[in-house]
Design a protein around this motif. Structure first.
Motif, PDB file in Angstrom:
ATOM      1  N   ALA A  90       0.838  -1.210   0.000  1.00 26.82           N
ATOM      2  CA  ALA A  90       0.000   0.000   0.000  1.00 26.82           C
ATOM      3  C   ALA A  90       0.866   1.251   0.000  1.00 26.82           C
ATOM      4  O   ALA A  90       0.563   2.223  -0.711  1.00 26.82           O
ATOM      5  N   ARG A  91       1.953   1.253   0.787  1.00 30.90           N
ATOM      6  CA  ARG A  91       2.859   2.403   0.779  1.00 30.90           C
ATOM      7  C   ARG A  91       3.494   2.586  -0.591  1.00 30.90           C
ATOM      8  O   ARG A  91       3.592   3.704  -1.103  1.00 30.90           O
ATOM      9  N   ARG A  92       3.931   1.484  -1.188  1.00 26.93           N
ATOM     10  CA  ARG A  92       4.541   1.544  -2.515  1.00 26.93           C
ATOM     11  C   ARG A  92       3.535   2.084  -3.537  1.00 26.93           C
ATOM     12  O   ARG A  92       3.854   2.944  -4.361  1.00 26.93           O
ATOM     13  N   ARG A  93       2.298   1.597  -3.474  1.00 26.72           N
ATOM     14  CA  ARG A  93       1.265   2.040  -4.414  1.00 26.72           C
ATOM     15  C   ARG A  93       0.974   3.534  -4.216  1.00 26.72           C
ATOM     16  O   ARG A  93       0.826   4.284  -5.181  1.00 26.72           O
ATOM     17  N   ARG A  94       0.914   3.994  -2.949  1.00 26.53           N
ATOM     18  CA  ARG A  94       0.679   5.422  -2.691  1.00 26.53           C
ATOM     19  C   ARG A  94       1.828   6.268  -3.237  1.00 26.53           C
ATOM     20  O   ARG A  94       1.611   7.335  -3.808  1.00 26.53           O
ATOM     21  N   ARG A  95       3.072   5.784  -3.052  1.00 25.53           N
ATOM     22  CA  ARG A  95       4.224   6.540  -3.547  1.00 25.53           C
ATOM     23  C   ARG A  95       4.179   6.648  -5.069  1.00 25.53           C
ATOM     24  O   ARG A  95       4.381   7.721  -5.631  1.00 25.53           O
ATOM     25  N   ILE A  96       3.857   5.543  -5.726  1.00 21.18           N
ATOM     26  CA  ILE A  96       3.775   5.560  -7.187  1.00 21.18           C
ATOM     27  C   ILE A  96       2.662   6.493  -7.646  1.00 21.18           C
ATOM     28  O   ILE A  96       2.846   7.307  -8.564  1.00 21.18           O
ATOM     29  N   ASP A  97       1.509   6.403  -7.009  1.00 22.28           N
ATOM     30  CA  ASP A  97       0.382   7.265  -7.392  1.00 22.28           C
ATOM     31  C   ASP A  97       0.690   8.732  -7.151  1.00 22.28           C
ATOM     32  O   ASP A  97       0.340   9.595  -7.971  1.00 22.28           O
ATOM     33  N   ASN A  98       1.345   9.035  -6.035  1.00 17.09           N
ATOM     34  CA  ASN A  98       1.679  10.437  -5.756  1.00 17.09           C
ATOM     35  C   ASN A  98       2.684  10.969  -6.763  1.00 17.09           C
ATOM     36  O   ASN A  98       2.599  12.121  -7.191  1.00 17.09           O
ATOM     37  N   LYS A  99       3.646  10.132  -7.149  1.00 19.53           N
ATOM     38  CA  LYS A  99       4.591  10.573  -8.173  1.00 19.53           C
ATOM     39  C   LYS A  99       3.872  10.830  -9.492  1.00 19.53           C
ATOM     40  O   LYS A  99       4.161  11.807 -10.193  1.00 19.53           O
ATOM     41  N   ARG A 100       2.956   9.955  -9.842  1.00 17.21           N
ATOM     42  CA  ARG A 100       2.217  10.124 -11.082  1.00 17.21           C
ATOM     43  C   ARG A 100       1.391  11.414 -11.033  1.00 17.21           C
ATOM     44  O   ARG A 100       1.313  12.149 -12.016  1.00 17.21           O
TER      45      ARG A 100
END
Length: 114
Positions: A90-100
């Motif tokens: 979930a943290r990894r997915r949030r980081r990717i989404d925030n970067k996007r």
């Protein structure tokens, strides 16, 4: 003025004051009843939301917390490891989404990490 006039005057003044206070108290009472009814309705809605939240928390508590004290240690470790992996993903997915969302480039390692 005679004594009878004074008595009549004071009687009328006291009755007028009593009528005025009765009308004011009646109107305040009606407004208070409306506020009380609105508070009861809102409290009922709030209680429903709390019941739903407590039911959701109760389902999660069966996996972690006091219920895990009575589970064999291997099962408890599996539950903990699974929850830890879910949090990490979930943290990894949030980081990717925030970067996007910010328009920043994405790392290759974010997608293909073991």
């Amino acid at each position: 003025m005679s004594v009878g006039s004074w008595i009549l005057l004071w009687t009328v003044l006291v009755l007028a004051a009593l009528i005025f206070h009765a009308v004011v108290l009646f109107r305040v009472g009606l407004k208070g009843k409306r506020v009380y009814d609105a508070a009861l309705e809102t409290g009922g809605e709030f209680a429903l939301l709390l019941d739903e939240k407590n039911a959701a928390v109760g389902e999660q508590a069966s996996q972690a917390g006091v219920a895990t004290l009575f589970v064999d240690p291997q099962t408890a470790r599996e539950i903990y490891t699974q929850a830890k992996d879910e949090r990490r993903d979930a943290r990894r997915r949030r980081r990717i989404d925030n970067k996007r969302l910010r328009g920043r480039p994405q790392r290759y390692g974010d997608l293909y990490r073991p």
